[in-house]
Design a protein around this motif. Sequence first.
Motif, short mmCIF file in Angstrom:
data_model
loop_
_atom_site.label_atom_id
_atom_site.label_comp_id
_atom_site.label_asym_id
_atom_site.label_seq_id
_atom_site.Cartn_x
_atom_site.Cartn_y
_atom_site.Cartn_z
N ARG A 45 0.71 -1.26 0.02
CA ARG A 45 0.09 -0.08 0.00
C ARG A 45 0.72 1.25 -0.05
N GLY A 46 1.99 1.16 0.71
CA GLY A 46 2.84 2.27 0.68
C GLY A 46 3.89 2.49 -0.45
N ILE A 47 4.74 3.35 -0.44
CA ILE A 47 5.85 3.48 -1.35
C ILE A 47 7.08 3.25 -0.72
N PRO A 48 7.65 2.40 -0.74
CA PRO A 48 9.07 2.16 -0.17
C PRO A 48 10.26 2.98 -0.79
N ALA A 49 11.34 3.17 -0.08
CA ALA A 49 12.37 3.97 -0.34
C ALA A 49 13.10 2.96 -1.54
N THR A 50 12.95 1.54 -1.43
CA THR A 50 13.94 0.82 -2.26
C THR A 50 12.86 -0.57 -2.56
N CYS A 51 13.35 -1.12 -3.58
CA CYS A 51 12.69 -2.34 -4.20
C CYS A 51 13.77 -3.61 -4.48
N MET A 52 13.11 -5.00 -4.75
CA MET A 52 13.80 -5.85 -4.75
C MET A 52 13.71 -6.43 -6.24
N LEU A 53 14.77 -6.82 -6.70
CA LEU A 53 14.69 -7.52 -8.17
C LEU A 53 15.58 -8.84 -8.30
N GLU A 54 14.78 -9.72 -8.65
CA GLU A 54 15.49 -11.21 -8.53
C GLU A 54 16.40 -11.03 -9.58
N GLN A 55 17.39 -11.56 -9.90
CA GLN A 55 18.38 -11.78 -10.63
C GLN A 55 18.37 -12.93 -11.66
N THR A 56 18.12 -14.28 -10.89
CA THR A 56 17.92 -15.46 -11.53
C THR A 56 16.61 -16.29 -11.48
N PRO A 57 15.67 -16.52 -12.37
CA PRO A 57 14.42 -16.92 -12.07
C PRO A 57 14.11 -17.96 -10.97
N GLY A 58 13.46 -17.50 -9.79
CA GLY A 58 13.20 -18.73 -8.89
C GLY A 58 14.15 -18.86 -7.90
N GLN A 59 15.36 -18.20 -8.02
CA GLN A 59 16.49 -18.39 -7.28
C GLN A 59 16.55 -17.59 -6.00
N ARG A 60 15.63 -16.47 -5.96
CA ARG A 60 15.52 -15.59 -4.72
C ARG A 60 16.81 -14.88 -4.39
N ASP A 61 17.53 -14.55 -5.58
CA ASP A 61 19.06 -13.85 -5.27
C ASP A 61 18.37 -12.49 -5.82
N PHE A 62 18.17 -11.81 -4.76
CA PHE A 62 17.49 -10.20 -4.96
C PHE A 62 18.66 -9.18 -4.98
N THR A 63 18.50 -8.30 -5.84
CA THR A 63 19.26 -7.06 -5.50
C THR A 63 18.50 -6.00 -5.30
N VAL A 64 18.92 -5.03 -4.44
CA VAL A 64 18.01 -3.84 -3.81
C VAL A 64 18.33 -2.67 -4.89
N LEU A 65 17.36 -2.13 -5.21
CA LEU A 65 17.52 -0.79 -5.92
C LEU A 65 16.62 0.25 -5.39
N PRO A 66 17.06 1.71 -5.61
CA PRO A 66 16.03 2.72 -5.14
C PRO A 66 15.15 2.84 -5.93
N ASN A 67 13.86 3.40 -5.34
CA ASN A 67 12.61 3.76 -5.92
C ASN A 67 12.50 5.22 -5.97
N PRO A 68 12.12 5.71 -7.36
CA PRO A 68 11.40 5.22 -8.48
C PRO A 68 12.39 4.28 -9.33
N VAL A 69 12.12 3.33 -9.93
CA VAL A 69 12.82 2.47 -11.07
C VAL A 69 12.65 2.95 -12.39
N PRO A 70 13.69 3.21 -12.99
CA PRO A 70 13.39 3.95 -14.50
C PRO A 70 12.61 2.64 -15.48
N VAL A 71 11.73 3.29 -16.13
CA VAL A 71 10.91 2.18 -16.84
C VAL A 71 11.94 1.33 -17.86
N ASP A 72 12.78 2.15 -18.77
CA ASP A 72 13.64 1.27 -19.57
C ASP A 72 14.22 0.06 -18.90
N ALA A 73 15.01 0.47 -17.93
CA ALA A 73 15.92 -0.53 -17.15
C ALA A 73 14.82 -1.72 -16.65
N LEU A 74 13.95 -1.49 -15.98
CA LEU A 74 12.93 -2.36 -15.55
C LEU A 74 12.58 -3.42 -16.72
#
Length: 241
Positions: A45-74
Motif C-alpha cells: 500500500r505504501g511507497i518504499p524507498a527501495t525495491c527488490m529485483l530477482e536476478q535469476t528466475p526462482g532463485q531468490r537472489d535479489f538485488t536492492v534498488l532505489p525507488n522509483p525505478v527507470p521504466v527502460d531499465a526495468l
Amino acid sequence: MNTLQLIESFSSIQGEGPYIGYRQLFLRLAGCNAACIFCDTSESRGIPATCMLEQTPGQRDFTVLPNPVPVDALAHRVNHLSKAGHHSVSITGGEPLCQSEALLQLLPLLQGRIYLETNGTLPEELAKVLPYIDIVSMDIKLPSTSGREYWQEHHRFLTLASQKEVFVKIVVSSLTGEGEFLEAIHLISSVDVMLPLILQPVTHAALAIETERIVKWQERALDYLPNVRVIPQTHKYLGVL
C-alpha cells in the motif's frame, strides 16, 4: 512519467484463479487505493524507498534498488528473465492501475503476454492501458471486506475488461453477506453470463469460512452463472511468493 514505484520483481508460480500452477514473472507495484481487511500484501500500500529485483528466475537472489525505478531499465530486466519459460508477466500490487501513466510507458516495452491483477475499481485507468493487456484478473470487492461499495466502478471496469480475456474473483469470508454476494453475481451476469467466476476462500484465520458456506455460495452463483469454481490460494500451501 519514465519511472515506476516498485515493491519487487520475481519469478514464481501463479497461485490463484484459472491460471493456477503456471510460471509467471511477477511485477508487484507499490500503492493501492483500497484497504481490504483480508489484504495479504498490505506492505504494497505504501511507497518504499527501495525495491527488490530477482536476478535469476526462482532463485531468490535479489538485488536492492532505489525507488522509483527507470521504466527502460526495468523492461530490460523483465524481458531478460521472462525468456525462461514463463507463461506471462503478471502486473500486480497493491493496485497497479494507480500507476497507469507509468504502465503506459512500461507495457509496450515488455515481451510476451501481460496478465493484469486488479481490484477492478479504476475503469478510467484501465482504459489507458487496455490495448497492452492480454488477460485481466479482476476482483470484486464486497463491502463487508473493503469497507465501501464499488458497484458502479466494478460495472464500468468489467464492461471495459470484457474486450479482453477476463475472469472475476470474489474473496469470500465469514463476513460475506447474502445481499452483497448476490449483488456481485447480478453485476457479473449483467455484463456477460459466460464470464468465469472464481470464489476464493479467505486465508486469514480470523475470517475463515466453513466448507458448507463455500458450497452454498457456489450453488447460489450457479443459479445465474454457468462457470463458477472454488479455488483457494495454493501458493500459501506451497510456501512460495
